[in-house]
Structure formats: structure tokens, C-alpha cells
Design an enzyme around this catalytic site. Structure first.
Site, mmCIF file in Angstrom:
data_model
loop_
_atom_site.group_PDB
_atom_site.id
_atom_site.type_symbol
_atom_site.label_atom_id
_atom_site.label_comp_id
_atom_site.label_asym_id
_atom_site.label_seq_id
_atom_site.Cartn_x
_atom_site.Cartn_y
_atom_site.Cartn_z
ATOM 1 N N THR A 103 -2.017 3.598 4.771
ATOM 2 C CA THR A 103 -1.069 4.691 4.531
ATOM 3 C C THR A 103 0.039 4.633 5.571
ATOM 4 O O THR A 103 -0.227 4.386 6.747
ATOM 5 C CB THR A 103 -1.791 6.044 4.668
ATOM 6 O OG1 THR A 103 -2.752 6.153 3.638
ATOM 7 C CG2 THR A 103 -0.811 7.215 4.589
ATOM 8 N N THR A 158 -4.945 7.402 8.454
ATOM 9 C CA THR A 158 -4.919 6.233 7.583
ATOM 10 C C THR A 158 -6.324 5.651 7.533
ATOM 11 O O THR A 158 -7.059 5.684 8.524
ATOM 12 C CB THR A 158 -3.891 5.184 8.059
ATOM 13 O OG1 THR A 158 -3.977 4.042 7.190
ATOM 14 C CG2 THR A 158 -4.111 4.737 9.485
ATOM 15 N N GLY A 159 -6.714 5.148 6.378
ATOM 16 C CA GLY A 159 -8.054 4.608 6.199
ATOM 17 C C GLY A 159 -8.716 5.213 4.972
ATOM 18 O O GLY A 159 -8.042 5.633 4.037
ATOM 19 N N GLY A 181 -9.828 7.620 2.762
ATOM 20 C CA GLY A 181 -9.440 9.020 2.653
ATOM 21 C C GLY A 181 -10.583 9.986 2.452
ATOM 22 O O GLY A 181 -10.532 11.134 2.898
ATOM 23 N N SER A 230 0.801 -1.226 0.000
ATOM 24 C CA SER A 230 0.000 0.000 0.000
ATOM 25 C C SER A 230 0.835 1.278 0.000
ATOM 26 O O SER A 230 0.297 2.373 0.167
ATOM 27 C CB SER A 230 -0.911 0.007 1.233
ATOM 28 O OG SER A 230 -0.126 -0.155 2.405
ATOM 29 N N ARG A 246 -7.873 9.053 -9.099
ATOM 30 C CA ARG A 246 -8.329 9.330 -7.733
ATOM 31 C C ARG A 246 -7.151 9.723 -6.831
ATOM 32 O O ARG A 246 -6.111 9.077 -6.830
ATOM 33 C CB ARG A 246 -9.020 8.082 -7.176
ATOM 34 C CG ARG A 246 -9.612 8.244 -5.757
ATOM 35 C CD ARG A 246 -8.705 7.654 -4.714
ATOM 36 N NE ARG A 246 -9.318 7.664 -3.381
ATOM 37 C CZ ARG A 246 -8.639 7.417 -2.270
ATOM 38 N NH1 ARG A 246 -7.360 7.118 -2.322
ATOM 39 N NH2 ARG A 246 -9.236 7.452 -1.112
ATOM 40 N N VAL A 247 -7.327 10.795 -6.089
ATOM 41 C CA VAL A 247 -6.346 11.199 -5.084
ATOM 42 C C VAL A 247 -7.037 11.140 -3.732
ATOM 43 O O VAL A 247 -8.175 11.585 -3.591
ATOM 44 C CB VAL A 247 -5.827 12.631 -5.364
ATOM 45 C CG1 VAL A 247 -4.942 13.121 -4.228
ATOM 46 C CG2 VAL A 247 -5.044 12.656 -6.684
ATOM 47 N N GLY A 248 -6.369 10.547 -2.763
ATOM 48 C CA GLY A 248 -6.965 10.408 -1.434
ATOM 49 C C GLY A 248 -6.587 11.543 -0.508
ATOM 50 O O GLY A 248 -6.184 12.628 -0.939
ATOM 51 N N ASP A 249 -6.696 11.279 0.770
ATOM 52 C CA ASP A 249 -6.414 12.299 1.778
ATOM 53 C C ASP A 249 -4.929 12.509 2.035
ATOM 54 O O ASP A 249 -4.515 13.580 2.486
ATOM 55 C CB ASP A 249 -7.062 11.903 3.108
ATOM 56 C CG ASP A 249 -6.494 10.578 3.620
ATOM 57 O OD1 ASP A 249 -6.456 9.608 2.829
ATOM 58 O OD2 ASP A 249 -6.053 10.522 4.787
ATOM 59 N N THR A 256 1.345 6.770 0.259
ATOM 60 C CA THR A 256 0.469 5.626 -0.016
ATOM 61 C C THR A 256 0.226 5.482 -1.517
ATOM 62 O O THR A 256 0.334 6.450 -2.276
ATOM 63 C CB THR A 256 -0.893 5.792 0.695
ATOM 64 O OG1 THR A 256 -1.682 4.625 0.504
ATOM 65 C CG2 THR A 256 -1.658 6.987 0.178
HETATM 66 C C1 SD4 Z 1 -6.369 6.887 0.889
HETATM 67 N N1 SD4 Z 1 -5.924 7.061 3.251
HETATM 68 O O1 SD4 Z 1 -5.814 7.018 -0.192
HETATM 69 C C2 SD4 Z 1 -5.541 6.422 2.015
HETATM 70 C C3 SD4 Z 1 -5.764 4.968 2.039
HETATM 71 C C4 SD4 Z 1 -4.883 4.255 2.868
HETATM 72 O O2 SD4 Z 1 -4.511 2.345 1.524
HETATM 73 O O3 SD4 Z 1 -4.818 4.523 4.055
HETATM 74 N N2 SD4 Z 1 -4.151 3.358 2.197
HETATM 75 O O4 SD4 Z 1 -7.553 7.071 1.083
#
Ligand code: SD4
Length: 294
Positions: free
Chosen positions: A153, A204-205, A207, A54, A181-184, A171
């Protein structure tokens, strides 16, 4: 896990892969290096490890089969840099730092971020490991409709011997995400935040949830208002739960560190099994984070 005091230097990181990353960061700090160098080195070591599915090289790809990376870094003065949807460059955290130090901007994205990285001497390389390619093939064969939700992450916060704090995230994002797609994680205030003179938080989680509440910013604001790190995280997790009708049904976890060395990790639901790694002059451990609701 309740808040704990510790002496400096100090490094906290998300997940079990934070343990080896902390050790690399620790080597920089124990040689007297600054927190920003420690975070860069620690996060880079994880990005270069193909067994972590990841982060960096070895991360799981998007739904088109391409691995793209998100990363950010923020220092004790509030300076920050980030990269989103980075292609073909393993060391996303280094690119984020370059954006911070070599441009007047905070974030670069996509192919333009890759071009920028190449212009600054970084190497172009394949990001899809054989193991990740295999997982992608399996995912396609089973015709999965929904993206598999990853929650891994690497978020790292370090305080150096001089008391300077720095936070970093990196991540490959949610596995099999929509291309683009862009996350948090690269979003300052969502995936990470440093409030100068107060402390820092990383996420983490899922996003999209962190972004809706500016989670890391909100936690730092809570600490600024006098909350302990754990209370500040709980306040944000409760707000996320409230917005979902009282349900704790998604992976959302945070790690926060105050400048006095008090830290906490907390997750929305126990099923996430959120762990975080801690290293101080007197201890090195992986902590099972408490859940807001068991
Ligand atoms: C996201 N917070 O891109 C990150 C995801 C993650 O897999 O924590 N990793 O939403």
C-alpha cells in the site's frame, strides 16, 4: 531506524515508490500548499504509474481478473473520506477526497462509488495494465489456490509549513484477492488515522491483521498517551504477535509521524524488507525500517 527530528514541511511514505510520490507532494508543500493537496497530488502520481503493481493503474487484479482499488484520506481536523472496491477509476485518492468534501458520508464502495466519481467529472478507464494482465494469466495457469499476499500500500503522511497534518492511503489490495474483498487501507482507524493535535499513522501489509487491532488508531492512541512513534508502533505489533501465539510470520508494517516531526517506521518481521521514504527541507532518503524481531 530510530526516531528522528526534522523541520517542516515533511513527508513520509511507505516503500520505495514513496520516493517519487514524496517529490510530487513536496512540490505542493514548497509552494506553500496545504498538506491535503500534497497528499492528494503525491498519491495520485503513484496511482497513475503503471510500473507500481499494487496501487492504481497497473495494480494486480482480483481472482476474477478485475482490478479494484481502496483508498482513504484524513486531515488534521479528523475529517475523512474513503472508497472501497472502486472499479474503473484510476485516481482513487481523489474519489476518497470527493467523498469527504461532497457528501455527508465517509465511505462509498463498488459500482456506486464509480457512479459517484463519474458524476463528479472523473474519467472511466481500464485499470488492468498489460504487465498486470500477464501476471494474472501466469497466476491462473499455475492454478494458485491461495491469494498471493502483497504488501505494498502507498501510505503517505505530510505536515505542511503551517503544521497541518494529513494522511492518505491507496492500493489495489492483496493480489488475486476474492472479488469484493476490501482491505484495511480505506478503513479509518485500520489503514490510516489522524489524531488531531497528536499525529498520524498508516499501514501496509496484510490488511486483515490491521483491521483486527484497529492498528493505525491504536498507534495514534499510543502517541496521545505519550509514547514515541516507534514505541507506539511496537506496542501494536507486539499485540498482533501475541494473537498469533508469539509468531512473527506475516507482513505487517506501520509508519507514524507525530506533530513535532518525530517519525518512525517499524515492521513485524525482517523478511518483509519494509522501507519508507522521507523528505524534509534538509534530506531525502529511503530508510530500511527496523523489524520488531530480527
Ligand atoms: C490490503 N494493506 O489491502 C493492503 C495490502 C497492501 O498490497 O498493503 N497492498 O490488505
Amino acid at each position: 531506524m530510530s526516531d528522528e527530528s526534522a523541520k517542516f514541511p515533511l513527508v513520509v511514505s511507505t516503500w520505495s515508490f514513496g520516493m517519487p510520490a514524496n517529490e510530487v507532494a513536496w512540490r505542493v508543500l514548497s509552494a506553500g500548499g496545504p498538506a491535503i493537496d500534497a497528499v492528494e497530488a503525491g498519491v495520485t502520481s503513484c496511482e497513475e504509474d503503471p510500473s507500481v503493481d499494487s496501487v492504481g493503474w497497473g495494480g494486480l487484479p482480483d481472482s476474477s481478473g478485475e482490478v479494484t482499488l481502496d483508498a482513504a484520506i484524513m486531515d488534521h481536523t479528523g475529517r475523512c473520506g474513503a472508497v472501497g472496491c472502486l472499479h474503473r477509476i484510476r485516481d482513487a485518492i481523489k474519489v476518497a477526497r470527493l467523498v469527504m468534501e461532497r457528501t455527508p458520508h465517509i465511505m462509498l464502495v463498488g459500482e456506486n462509488a464509480t457512479t459517484f466519481a463519474l458524476e463528479h467529472g472523473m474519467k472511466q478507464t481500464n485499470l488492468l495494465s498489460p504487465q498486470a494482465a500477464h501476471r494474472y494469466d501466469m497466476w491462473r495457469q499455475h492454478r494458485a489456490e491461495d491469494p498471493e499476499v502483497g504488501h505494498d500500500t502507498l501510505g503517505m503522511i505530510a505536515i505542511d509549513a503551517a503544521g497541518r497534518i494529513c494522511a492518505g492511503t491507496s492500493t489495489s489490495g492483496i493480489a488475486f484477492k476474492h472479488p469484493g474483498r476490501v482491505g484495511d487501507s480505506p478503513i479509518v482507524g485500520a489503514g490510516l488515522y489522524v489524531w488531531p493535535g497528536v499525529g498520524a499513522a498508516v499501514a501496509t501489509g496484510l490488511g486483515e491483521e490491521m483491521m483486527k487491532v484497529c492498528g493505525s488508531y491504536a498507534i495514534c492512541d499510543g502517541m496521545r498517551r505519550g509514547l514515541a512513534p516507534r514505541e507506539a508502533i511496537a506496542e501494536v505489533l507486539k499485540e498482533i504477535r501475541r494473537r498469533h501465539g508469539g509468531k512473527s510470520d506475516r507482513d505487517v508494517s506501520f509508519l507514524a509521524l507525530r506533530l513535532d516531526g518525530i517519525y518512525a517506521g517499524l515492521t513485524l518481521r525482517a523478511a518483509t524488507n519494509f522501507t519508507y521514504a522521507v523528505i524534509t527541507p534538509s534530506q531525502q532518503q529511503l530508510v530500511n525500517a527496523a523489524a520488531l524481531i530480527l
